[in-house]
Design a protein around this motif. Structure first.
Motif, PDB file in Angstrom:
ATOM      1  N   GLU A  67       0.829  -1.204   0.000  1.00  0.00           N
ATOM      2  CA  GLU A  67       0.000   0.000   0.000  1.00  0.00           C
ATOM      3  C   GLU A  67       0.864   1.256   0.000  1.00  0.00           C
ATOM      4  O   GLU A  67       2.021   1.219   0.397  1.00  0.00           O
ATOM      5  CB  GLU A  67      -0.950  -0.011   1.205  1.00  0.00           C
ATOM      6  N   THR A  68       0.276   2.360  -0.434  1.00  0.00           N
ATOM      7  CA  THR A  68       1.024   3.610  -0.533  1.00  0.00           C
ATOM      8  C   THR A  68       0.563   4.675   0.456  1.00  0.00           C
ATOM      9  O   THR A  68       1.231   5.699   0.595  1.00  0.00           O
ATOM     10  CB  THR A  68       0.919   4.184  -1.958  1.00  0.00           C
ATOM     11  N   ASN A  69      -0.547   4.462   1.138  1.00  0.00           N
ATOM     12  CA  ASN A  69      -1.053   5.469   2.077  1.00  0.00           C
ATOM     13  C   ASN A  69      -0.433   5.272   3.464  1.00  0.00           C
ATOM     14  O   ASN A  69      -1.117   5.127   4.466  1.00  0.00           O
ATOM     15  CB  ASN A  69      -2.582   5.434   2.152  1.00  0.00           C
ATOM     16  N   ILE A  70       0.908   5.274   3.489  1.00  0.00           N
ATOM     17  CA  ILE A  70       1.661   5.032   4.719  1.00  0.00           C
ATOM     18  C   ILE A  70       2.763   6.083   4.840  1.00  0.00           C
ATOM     19  O   ILE A  70       3.486   6.355   3.873  1.00  0.00           O
ATOM     20  CB  ILE A  70       2.313   3.627   4.708  1.00  0.00           C
ATOM     21  N   ASN A  71       2.924   6.633   6.023  1.00  0.00           N
ATOM     22  CA  ASN A  71       4.013   7.543   6.328  1.00  0.00           C
ATOM     23  C   ASN A  71       5.327   6.810   6.046  1.00  0.00           C
ATOM     24  O   ASN A  71       5.541   5.703   6.541  1.00  0.00           O
ATOM     25  CB  ASN A  71       3.895   7.963   7.797  1.00  0.00           C
ATOM     26  N   ALA A  72       6.200   7.410   5.257  1.00  0.00           N
ATOM     27  CA  ALA A  72       7.430   6.743   4.805  1.00  0.00           C
ATOM     28  C   ALA A  72       8.345   6.333   5.963  1.00  0.00           C
ATOM     29  O   ALA A  72       8.866   5.212   5.985  1.00  0.00           O
ATOM     30  CB  ALA A  72       8.189   7.632   3.825  1.00  0.00           C
ATOM     31  N   ALA A  73       8.560   7.220   6.919  1.00  0.00           N
ATOM     32  CA  ALA A  73       9.430   6.891   8.050  1.00  0.00           C
ATOM     33  C   ALA A  73       8.822   5.778   8.901  1.00  0.00           C
ATOM     34  O   ALA A  73       9.532   4.877   9.366  1.00  0.00           O
ATOM     35  CB  ALA A  73       9.689   8.129   8.910  1.00  0.00           C
ATOM     36  N   PHE A  74       7.524   5.832   9.088  1.00  0.00           N
ATOM     37  CA  PHE A  74       6.815   4.797   9.838  1.00  0.00           C
ATOM     38  C   PHE A  74       6.955   3.451   9.125  1.00  0.00           C
ATOM     39  O   PHE A  74       7.244   2.422   9.743  1.00  0.00           O
ATOM     40  CB  PHE A  74       5.343   5.192   9.979  1.00  0.00           C
ATOM     41  N   SER A  75       6.786   3.453   7.816  1.00  0.00           N
ATOM     42  CA  SER A  75       6.906   2.227   7.032  1.00  0.00           C
ATOM     43  C   SER A  75       8.298   1.617   7.177  1.00  0.00           C
ATOM     44  O   SER A  75       8.440   0.406   7.399  1.00  0.00           O
ATOM     45  CB  SER A  75       6.606   2.516   5.561  1.00  0.00           C
ATOM     46  N   THR A  76       9.325   2.444   7.073  1.00  0.00           N
ATOM     47  CA  THR A  76      10.704   1.955   7.210  1.00  0.00           C
ATOM     48  C   THR A  76      10.918   1.329   8.578  1.00  0.00           C
ATOM     49  O   THR A  76      11.519   0.249   8.704  1.00  0.00           O
ATOM     50  CB  THR A  76      11.706   3.105   6.984  1.00  0.00           C
ATOM     51  N   SER A  77      10.414   1.983   9.603  1.00  0.00           N
ATOM     52  CA  SER A  77      10.554   1.490  10.973  1.00  0.00           C
ATOM     53  C   SER A  77       9.855   0.143  11.159  1.00  0.00           C
ATOM     54  O   SER A  77      10.413  -0.791  11.738  1.00  0.00           O
ATOM     55  CB  SER A  77       9.971   2.523  11.939  1.00  0.00           C
ATOM     56  N   ILE A 112      -1.846  11.051  10.126  1.00  0.00           N
ATOM     57  CA  ILE A 112      -0.530  11.182   9.478  1.00  0.00           C
ATOM     58  C   ILE A 112      -0.074   9.835   8.895  1.00  0.00           C
ATOM     59  O   ILE A 112       1.114   9.561   8.776  1.00  0.00           O
ATOM     60  CB  ILE A 112       0.526  11.777  10.437  1.00  0.00           C
ATOM     61  N   GLN A 113      -1.043   9.026   8.546  1.00  0.00           N
ATOM     62  CA  GLN A 113      -0.839   7.739   7.864  1.00  0.00           C
ATOM     63  C   GLN A 113       0.064   6.779   8.635  1.00  0.00           C
ATOM     64  O   GLN A 113       0.930   6.120   8.067  1.00  0.00           O
ATOM     65  CB  GLN A 113      -0.313   7.960   6.445  1.00  0.00           C
ATOM     66  N   LYS A 114      -0.174   6.700   9.947  1.00  0.00           N
ATOM     67  CA  LYS A 114       0.567   5.768  10.779  1.00  0.00           C
ATOM     68  C   LYS A 114      -0.365   4.726  11.388  1.00  0.00           C
ATOM     69  O   LYS A 114      -0.194   4.314  12.529  1.00  0.00           O
ATOM     70  CB  LYS A 114       1.326   6.509  11.879  1.00  0.00           C
ATOM     71  N   GLY A 115      -1.343   4.287  10.612  1.00  0.00           N
ATOM     72  CA  GLY A 115      -2.210   3.202  11.046  1.00  0.00           C
ATOM     73  C   GLY A 115      -1.508   1.885  10.752  1.00  0.00           C
ATOM     74  O   GLY A 115      -1.100   1.638   9.617  1.00  0.00           O
ATOM     75  N   LEU A 116      -1.341   1.034  11.754  1.00  0.00           N
ATOM     76  CA  LEU A 116      -0.628  -0.228  11.551  1.00  0.00           C
ATOM     77  C   LEU A 116      -1.424  -1.189  10.675  1.00  0.00           C
ATOM     78  O   LEU A 116      -0.890  -1.774   9.735  1.00  0.00           O
ATOM     79  CB  LEU A 116      -0.302  -0.887  12.901  1.00  0.00           C
ATOM     80  N   LEU A 117      -2.674  -1.365  10.981  1.00  0.00           N
ATOM     81  CA  LEU A 117      -3.515  -2.303  10.225  1.00  0.00           C
ATOM     82  C   LEU A 117      -4.198  -1.586   9.056  1.00  0.00           C
ATOM     83  O   LEU A 117      -4.577  -0.416   9.171  1.00  0.00           O
ATOM     84  CB  LEU A 117      -4.587  -2.913  11.130  1.00  0.00           C
ATOM     85  N   HIS A 118      -4.388  -2.312   7.981  1.00  0.00           N
ATOM     86  CA  HIS A 118      -5.130  -1.766   6.835  1.00  0.00           C
ATOM     87  C   HIS A 118      -6.490  -1.251   7.297  1.00  0.00           C
ATOM     88  O   HIS A 118      -6.899  -0.144   6.937  1.00  0.00           O
ATOM     89  CB  HIS A 118      -5.294  -2.851   5.762  1.00  0.00           C
ATOM     90  N   SER A 119      -7.183  -2.056   8.108  1.00  0.00           N
ATOM     91  CA  SER A 119      -8.522  -1.683   8.570  1.00  0.00           C
ATOM     92  C   SER A 119      -8.494  -0.400   9.396  1.00  0.00           C
ATOM     93  O   SER A 119      -9.447   0.386   9.352  1.00  0.00           O
ATOM     94  CB  SER A 119      -9.153  -2.824   9.374  1.00  0.00           C
TER      95      SER A 119
END
Length: 175
Positions: A67-77, A112-119
């Motif tokens: 998915e692309t609706n994720i904060n980039a730094a959060f995703s990397t972490s 800020i797009q830091k939801g862990l689960l898709h839901s």
């Protein structure tokens, strides 16, 4: 003895049929809650329980690698703890900022797009629940009030009465 009556047995399949998947879309979440007499407002309020707790990598991996609706730094972490293959049991907090505090940070995270689960992220993704997420992110008391009311409402879904079930002396096991 006072308390809610519970079944003396548990059913994994019944639980899985009544709890929406972490991969659910917003429309699926709304339908699932409505099927139990809960409103969209109840859905958003009750989802705030995700301000505490953790989830296994197996339940959120697809979101972070597709998915692309994720904060980039959060995703990397998160990816550092949840590889694209393996590590299914690795845990990440549902609320990365205040993972052990019951507060409204979960909603600020979604904004800020830091939801862990898709839901979870579906609750703030350009849909009908965005305004309620925004309101809870700035008004913790409103979240607390609505969460409490929704918990009472959920607790009244098909309660066992009379001789059905049992009031447990220890909530972790049958009497």
């Amino acid at each position: 003895m006072l308390g809610r009556r519970d079944s003396p047995t548990a059913s994994l399949s019944a639980a899985n049929n009544n709890i929406p998947s972490p991969a659910s879309s917003l429309s699926t979440l709304i339908s699932s809650f409505q099927a139990h007499g809960l409103s969209t407002k109840d859905l958003v309020a009750l989802s705030g329980a995700h301000t505490i707790g953790q989830s296994r990598c197996a339940f959120f991996r697809t979101r972070f690698y597709n998915e692309t609706n994720i904060n980039a730094a959060f995703s990397t972490s998160v990816k550092a703890n949840c590889p694209s293959a393996g590590g299914d049991n690795s845990l990440s907090p549902l609320d990365v900022v205040t993972p052990t505090t019951f507060d409204n940070q979960y909603y600020a995270n979604l904004k800020i797009q830091k939801g862990l689960l898709h839901s979870d992220q579906q609750l703030f993704n350009g849909g009908s629940t965005d305004s309620q997420v925004t309101a809870y992110s700035t008004n913790q008391n409103s979240f607390f009030t609505d969460f409490a009311a929704a918990m009472v409402k959920m607790g009244n879904i098909s309660p066992l009465t009379g001789n059905s079930g049992q009031i447990r002396k220890n909530c972790r096991k049958s009497n």
